[in-house]
Design a protein around this motif. Structure first.
Motif, PDB file in Angstrom:
ATOM      1  N   HIS A   1      11.700  -3.542  -4.896  1.00 15.38           N
ATOM      2  CA  HIS A   1      11.174  -3.813  -6.239  1.00 15.38           C
ATOM      3  C   HIS A   1      10.204  -2.711  -6.684  1.00 15.38           C
ATOM      4  O   HIS A   1      10.155  -2.369  -7.871  1.00 15.38           O
ATOM      5  CB  HIS A   1      10.471  -5.166  -6.245  1.00 15.38           C
ATOM      6  N   LYS A   2       9.462  -2.150  -5.723  1.00 15.82           N
ATOM      7  CA  LYS A   2       8.518  -1.078  -6.050  1.00 15.82           C
ATOM      8  C   LYS A   2       9.207   0.266  -6.235  1.00 15.82           C
ATOM      9  O   LYS A   2       8.585   1.231  -6.682  1.00 15.82           O
ATOM     10  CB  LYS A   2       7.461  -0.942  -4.938  1.00 15.82           C
ATOM     11  N   GLY A   3      10.479   0.338  -5.875  1.00 16.59           N
ATOM     12  CA  GLY A   3      11.209   1.592  -6.013  1.00 16.59           C
ATOM     13  C   GLY A   3      10.900   2.584  -4.911  1.00 16.59           C
ATOM     14  O   GLY A   3      11.032   3.803  -5.115  1.00 16.59           O
TER      15      GLY A   3
ATOM     16  N   PHE B   1       7.208   0.152  11.665  1.00 17.28           N
ATOM     17  CA  PHE B   1       7.144   0.285  10.217  1.00 17.28           C
ATOM     18  C   PHE B   1       6.152   1.394   9.879  1.00 17.28           C
ATOM     19  O   PHE B   1       5.028   1.390  10.386  1.00 17.28           O
ATOM     20  CB  PHE B   1       6.660  -1.008   9.565  1.00 17.28           C
ATOM     21  N   VAL B   2       6.552   2.313   9.032  1.00 22.17           N
ATOM     22  CA  VAL B   2       5.672   3.431   8.679  1.00 22.17           C
ATOM     23  C   VAL B   2       5.641   3.590   7.160  1.00 22.17           C
ATOM     24  O   VAL B   2       6.697   3.636   6.512  1.00 22.17           O
ATOM     25  CB  VAL B   2       6.148   4.756   9.315  1.00 22.17           C
ATOM     26  N   ARG B   3       4.446   3.682   6.600  1.00 23.99           N
ATOM     27  CA  ARG B   3       4.324   3.920   5.160  1.00 23.99           C
ATOM     28  C   ARG B   3       3.768   5.320   4.916  1.00 23.99           C
ATOM     29  O   ARG B   3       2.693   5.680   5.400  1.00 23.99           O
ATOM     30  CB  ARG B   3       3.437   2.874   4.490  1.00 23.99           C
ATOM     31  N   ASP B   4       4.520   6.113   4.216  1.00 22.26           N
ATOM     32  CA  ASP B   4       4.074   7.433   3.759  1.00 22.26           C
ATOM     33  C   ASP B   4       3.538   8.328   4.876  1.00 22.26           C
ATOM     34  O   ASP B   4       2.791   9.272   4.610  1.00 22.26           O
ATOM     35  CB  ASP B   4       2.990   7.281   2.686  1.00 22.26           C
TER      36      ASP B   4
ATOM     37  N   ASN C   1       0.806  -1.221   0.000  1.00 23.40           N
ATOM     38  CA  ASN C   1       0.000   0.000   0.000  1.00 23.40           C
ATOM     39  C   ASN C   1       0.837   1.267   0.000  1.00 23.40           C
ATOM     40  O   ASN C   1       0.297   2.370  -0.114  1.00 23.40           O
ATOM     41  CB  ASN C   1      -0.943   0.010   1.208  1.00 23.40           C
ATOM     42  N   SER C   2       2.153   1.121   0.137  1.00 25.71           N
ATOM     43  CA  SER C   2       3.032   2.293   0.143  1.00 25.71           C
ATOM     44  C   SER C   2       3.128   2.881  -1.257  1.00 25.71           C
ATOM     45  O   SER C   2       3.188   2.149  -2.248  1.00 25.71           O
ATOM     46  CB  SER C   2       4.431   1.911   0.640  1.00 25.71           C
TER      47      SER C   2
END
Length: 238
Positions: free
Chosen positions: A129-131, A192-195, A102-103
């Motif tokens: 892989h998602k960059g 862990f933190v996404r965006d 979801n990031s």
């Protein structure tokens, strides 16, 4: 295949169409065959056919359960909850991978226990892989873990002692000490933190690894600020 004859039953005496209740139930399930005629005979169905039938029923039941669970999950997503409690290492690893999926731009993490970071290699591989912009903070210096994790993104070793025990005080410093303190009843292992929008905090309580998914907007944002604060202070020191 053995053939068995039913005796002493008024059901079978008068008509082959009225077998004993247990015989009828076994016939209904497909476990036995009943012959036409008087007296009536029954025989066991070949084991391979019985097992195949049971397997098919099991698979159908499993598929129905999966469909119902997906429907339930969809309903739960519609009834959005800001905090979810997790338990079990396998479950937590799966949720961290979902977090990466979801990031959109950034995936930043901090680990008190560097060894635990290696358990999330698949999530880091997906992030690479998602960059995504991947930053991994290790609160213990260990060249082995630094080298192993450096292929996934930027790895920053941080000494909490050097950062927390200076004379100056600020709110982020206090929050950092509270978050990563080893004296707390629940010891944080990693974050862990996404965006800055969603986070998972992994912690240990009574020897059990647990986790919290947090979607309350300001908490993941503040956790992100704390991690970036640690990176900044570590770079200042170096």
């Amino acid at each position: 295949m053995k053939v068995y004859k039913c005796f002493s039953s008024y059901h079978l005496k008068d008509s082959p169409h009225h077998p004993l209740p247990i015989t009828k139930e076994l016939h209904k399930k497909g476990f036995i065959d009943i012959s036409e005629g008087t007296p009536a005979y029954f025989r066991a169905v070949e084991p391979e056919k019985v097992i195949a039938s049971l397997r098919d029923k099991y698979l159908r039941s499993a598929e129905e359960v999966i469909i119902k669970l997906k429907s339930y999950q969809k309903g739960q997503r519609e009834n959005w909850s800001p905090v979810w409690y997790l338990q079990g290492e396998w479950n937590i690893r799966g949720k961290v991978r979902d977090l990466v999926e979801n990031s959109e731009k950034e995936f930043i993490t901090a680990f008190v226990d560097a060894k635990m970071a290696l358990k999330f290699k698949k999530a880091f591989e997906t992030a690479k892989h998602k960059g995504l912009d991947v930053k991994i903070i290790l609160l213990e210096k260990n060249k082995r873990y630094l080298n192993a994790l450096s292929r996934f993104g930027e790895v920053i070793p941080v000494s909490l002692e050097d950062i927390l025990y200076r004379e100056e005080e600020d709110f982020q410093k206090i929050f950092t000490e509270a978050l990563f303190s080893s004296e707390a009843p629940s010891r944080v292992k990693g974050v862990f933190v996404r965006d800055g929008k969603e986070s998972i905090m992994v912690y240990e309580e009574d020897g059990i690894i647990k986790g919290l998914i947090v979607r309350i907007p300001f908490i993941p944002l503040f956790q992100r600020m704390v991690i970036l604060y640690l990176i900044e202070k570590s770079r200042e020191k170096n």
